[in-house]
Design a protein around this motif. Structure first.
Motif, short mmCIF file in Angstrom:
data_model
loop_
_atom_site.label_atom_id
_atom_site.label_comp_id
_atom_site.label_asym_id
_atom_site.label_seq_id
_atom_site.Cartn_x
_atom_site.Cartn_y
_atom_site.Cartn_z
N SER A 193 68.25 113.69 9.19
CA SER A 193 67.30 112.86 9.95
C SER A 193 67.50 113.07 11.46
CB SER A 193 67.51 111.39 9.59
OG SER A 193 66.71 110.57 10.39
N ARG A 194 68.76 113.07 11.88
CA ARG A 194 69.06 113.28 13.30
C ARG A 194 68.69 114.70 13.72
NH1 ARG A 194 74.75 113.80 16.36
NH2 ARG A 194 74.05 113.24 18.44
N TRP A 195 68.98 115.67 12.86
CA TRP A 195 68.67 117.08 13.15
C TRP A 195 67.17 117.25 13.36
CZ3 TRP A 195 65.96 121.28 11.43
CH2 TRP A 195 66.41 122.55 11.82
N GLU A 196 66.36 116.72 12.45
CA GLU A 196 64.90 116.85 12.54
C GLU A 196 64.37 116.17 13.80
OE1 GLU A 196 62.91 118.56 10.75
OE2 GLU A 196 64.18 119.12 9.06
N GLU A 197 64.89 114.98 14.07
CA GLU A 197 64.44 114.21 15.24
C GLU A 197 64.71 114.97 16.54
OE1 GLU A 197 65.69 110.05 17.45
OE2 GLU A 197 65.95 110.19 15.28
N LEU A 198 65.92 115.51 16.68
CA LEU A 198 66.28 116.21 17.91
C LEU A 198 65.55 117.56 18.01
CD1 LEU A 198 70.08 115.39 18.17
CD2 LEU A 198 68.26 114.59 19.67
N GLN A 199 65.33 118.21 16.87
CA GLN A 199 64.58 119.47 16.88
C GLN A 199 63.15 119.24 17.39
OE1 GLN A 199 65.19 122.80 15.88
NE2 GLN A 199 67.36 122.31 15.91
#
Length: 255
Positions: A193-199
């Protein structure tokens, strides 16, 4: 009676083997927390070591039975020899299975720590992205300064997929075996979730910086044209002044 004594020793050893099998090999284990998994690894290690220590007793029983057989008539020792062979086979199988299960759990434990190390590395990288996004939030300066910020962000985003692939594979290996599945799924959901958000935020910031660069370049171009125009006018006015030309005698724009 020697036969009764030997059979008693054989029976006691068989009972111990059966108990060890039920306790460590036939019981269903569930590892929902790292503590449970670590405890199981330690238990299997102790059980494996305890089984190896029983080798001395198995050897003593073997020597006693063989010694008795050497002196007793064939009719008396055939059953004992068969019982001894069964005991030795059962004991060797127990040691092999305990050692195999202990090694498997050791590998699972190592796999769990490897997963944690990859997650830690990727989260550190995400922390860097987060800091970089904050740093590029309100970039001041012209096209060159903004371009440097964009290059810096793009360089950080060129991050290999290897670690993330390893995380997926390690997590799949553990959860397929029903090991720490709830905990792993929770950690992966949070990480992904954090990875997708920051990407997504990084992609938006890149587009924003590209637009800012374009605007700055257009502004720079307009200023340059104005400066060139002013330089021409300044040159003309300087020439008029040098020739002591009256304002009423020059073109309207020069006035």
């Amino acid at each position: 009676d020697k036969t009764v004594s030997l059979r008693k020793d054989l029976s006691e050893m068989h009972e111990w083997i059966t108990q060890a099998e039920e306790e460590y090999l036939e019981r269903d284990f569930e590892y929902k927390t790292p503590d449970e998994l670590q405890k199981a690894v330690e238990e299997l290690k102790r059980a494996k070591e305890e089984a190896l220590q029983k080798e001395v007793k198995v050897k003593l029983i073997t020597d006693s039975v063989n010694s008795f057989i050497a002196k007793a008539p064939p009719a008396a020792h055939e059953a004992l020899k068969k019982e001894l062979d069964v005991l030795i086979t059962s004991y060797q199988q127990l040691c092999s299975r305990l050692n195999g299960k202990w090694k498997t759990l050791e590998e699972v434990w190592a796999c769990w720590h490897e997963l944690l190390s990859y997650l830690d590395a990727e989260n550190k990288w995400l922390n860097e992205i987060e800091l970089k996004l904050k740093a590029t939030e309100n970039v001041q300066g012209g096209a060159e300064e903004i371009s440097e910020s964009l290059d810096s962000l793009e360089h950080l985003m060129r991050h290999p997929e290897d670690n993330r692939n390893q995380i997926r594979e390690l997590a799949q290996t553990l959860t397929d075996g029903g090991i720490l599945d709830e905990l792993i799924n929770e950690k992966l959901e949070k990480f992904n979730s954090r990875w997708e958000e920051l990407q997504q935020e990084a992609v938006r910031r890149q587009k924003s910086l590209e637009q800012s660069i374009q605007s700055a370049q257009e502004t720079d171009k307009a200023l340059r044209l104005i400066q060139e125009s002013l330089a021409v006018i300044d040159k003309q006015l300087t020439a008029y002044t040098a020739d002591r030309v009256d304002a009423a005698q020059v073109p309207q724009e020069a006035q």
